[in-house]
Scaffold this active site. Sequence first.
Site, PDB file in Angstrom:
ATOM      1  N   PRO A 133      -7.901  -3.354 -12.211  1.00  0.00           N
ATOM      2  CA  PRO A 133      -7.356  -2.454 -12.738  1.00  0.00           C
ATOM      3  C   PRO A 133      -7.454  -1.013 -11.914  1.00  0.00           C
ATOM      4  O   PRO A 133      -8.502  -1.105 -11.137  1.00  0.00           O
ATOM      5  CB  PRO A 133      -8.410  -2.319 -13.914  1.00  0.00           C
ATOM      6  CG  PRO A 133      -9.587  -3.231 -13.759  1.00  0.00           C
ATOM      7  CD  PRO A 133      -9.208  -4.244 -12.585  1.00  0.00           C
ATOM      8  N   GLY A 150     -13.338   1.153  -9.779  1.00  0.00           N
ATOM      9  CA  GLY A 150     -14.338   0.635  -8.683  1.00  0.00           C
ATOM     10  C   GLY A 150     -14.124  -0.479  -7.787  1.00  0.00           C
ATOM     11  O   GLY A 150     -14.764  -0.913  -7.147  1.00  0.00           O
ATOM     12  N   SER A 206      -8.693  -0.641  -6.015  1.00  0.00           N
ATOM     13  CA  SER A 206      -7.363  -0.735  -5.993  1.00  0.00           C
ATOM     14  C   SER A 206      -6.508   0.599  -5.082  1.00  0.00           C
ATOM     15  O   SER A 206      -5.484   0.213  -4.671  1.00  0.00           O
ATOM     16  CB  SER A 206      -6.766  -0.617  -7.502  1.00  0.00           C
ATOM     17  OG  SER A 206      -6.986   0.617  -8.033  1.00  0.00           O
ATOM     18  N   SER A 207      -7.190   1.696  -4.804  1.00  0.00           N
ATOM     19  CA  SER A 207      -6.561   2.609  -4.348  1.00  0.00           C
ATOM     20  C   SER A 207      -6.614   2.271  -2.956  1.00  0.00           C
ATOM     21  O   SER A 207      -5.665   2.631  -2.099  1.00  0.00           O
ATOM     22  CB  SER A 207      -7.408   4.007  -4.534  1.00  0.00           C
ATOM     23  OG  SER A 207      -7.951   4.132  -5.802  1.00  0.00           O
ATOM     24  N   ALA A 208      -7.495   1.871  -2.409  1.00  0.00           N
ATOM     25  CA  ALA A 208      -7.696   1.503  -1.008  1.00  0.00           C
ATOM     26  C   ALA A 208      -6.706   0.289  -0.754  1.00  0.00           C
ATOM     27  O   ALA A 208      -5.961   0.553   0.605  1.00  0.00           O
ATOM     28  CB  ALA A 208      -9.031   0.938  -0.493  1.00  0.00           C
ATOM     29  N   ASP A 227     -13.993   1.292   1.419  1.00  0.00           N
ATOM     30  CA  ASP A 227     -12.945   0.633   0.869  1.00  0.00           C
ATOM     31  C   ASP A 227     -11.810   0.266   1.773  1.00  0.00           C
ATOM     32  O   ASP A 227     -11.176  -0.982   1.490  1.00  0.00           O
ATOM     33  CB  ASP A 227     -12.506   1.592  -0.368  1.00  0.00           C
ATOM     34  CG  ASP A 227     -13.452   1.581  -1.600  1.00  0.00           C
ATOM     35  OD1 ASP A 227     -14.807   0.979  -1.045  1.00  0.00           O
ATOM     36  OD2 ASP A 227     -13.213   2.188  -2.633  1.00  0.00           O
TER      37      ASP A 227
END
Length: 313
Positions: free
Chosen positions: A98, A102, A105-107, A149
């Site tokens: 999701p 944390g 997902s962004s990295a 990350d």
Amino acid sequence: MIKTSAPGKVILFGEHAVVYGEPSLVAALDKRTYVEADEREDDRINITSNVDSRSLSLEDLSRGGEDPLRYVRKALDLVFERVEESTGLELKIRSETPPASGLGSSASVSVATILAVSKLLGADLSPREIADMGHRVELEVQGAASPTDTSIATFGGMLYVLPKEKRVETVDADLSLIVGYTGVERSTKVLVERVRALRESYPSIVDPIIKDIGKLTREARVRLDGGGEIGDLMNINHGLLEALGVCTEQLSRAVYAARDAGAQGAKLTGAGGGGCMIALAAEHQGEVMRAIEACDCSAMTSSLSREGVRIER
Ligand code: PMV
């Protein structure tokens, strides 16, 4: 067409302190983000993903803004700058973690996008270069970010991240982790800023907490290498994160419920403020999962993933 993927992650030790140069310990999850990239004849960049879909111009890539695709836009911008070429694109993104939870997902989307689009344009970037470019994406989007990350999304496995030395070391350990997700999205940037403000207001109190998180991350590394117990250290790390003001009542309830149900250790993971917690549970997994679920969280067992960013065949 090139399809790539990169893993999500859980931070085992050292979040927030790593922004101030202390080490972190992080493990890749077997939940990945997939990116499919194809060239277009014109110079539009069409992105579809499970969080947002947009048609962009090349100029849109470098503009600021808090839209959900800001990491992808910045990743594309940096790749085009690096290969000194740009192209219209169809990008399809699917993440198994999701957003803003944390779990990295962004990295993983940044790193998978960098590999897919650089390959599509014929460039062969080394993993080190992909990780560094991914870190730049996070720095430019978030203002402050450690390489934690983006290193794990690139290299996979379990890593000991040393930001001052600009180095990562591979850790060979296997852990039975349960991840509890509060369902609450939060902004890493806002939480990093909150810790920075607390540190500026109370440097003589907050600096030792950050140093102590560093100490326990180093101790955890030694114990993981020797096959020792890390549960108590996770619990102490959670307490220190509470002291930094990044915990929530729901996260702490889930952490305490997991411990009461037999977990060897439990803590929030990542920036806090919602997002996820982790519990170490070699035994009593069913009980620990049910205890976490009783705190309005979803719970999943997750294996660690050895593989970092890769091209999908
Ligand atoms: O990406 P998140 O939300 O798991 O947080 C990353 C951990 C921080 O230490 C808070 C920030 C960073 O860049 O290391």
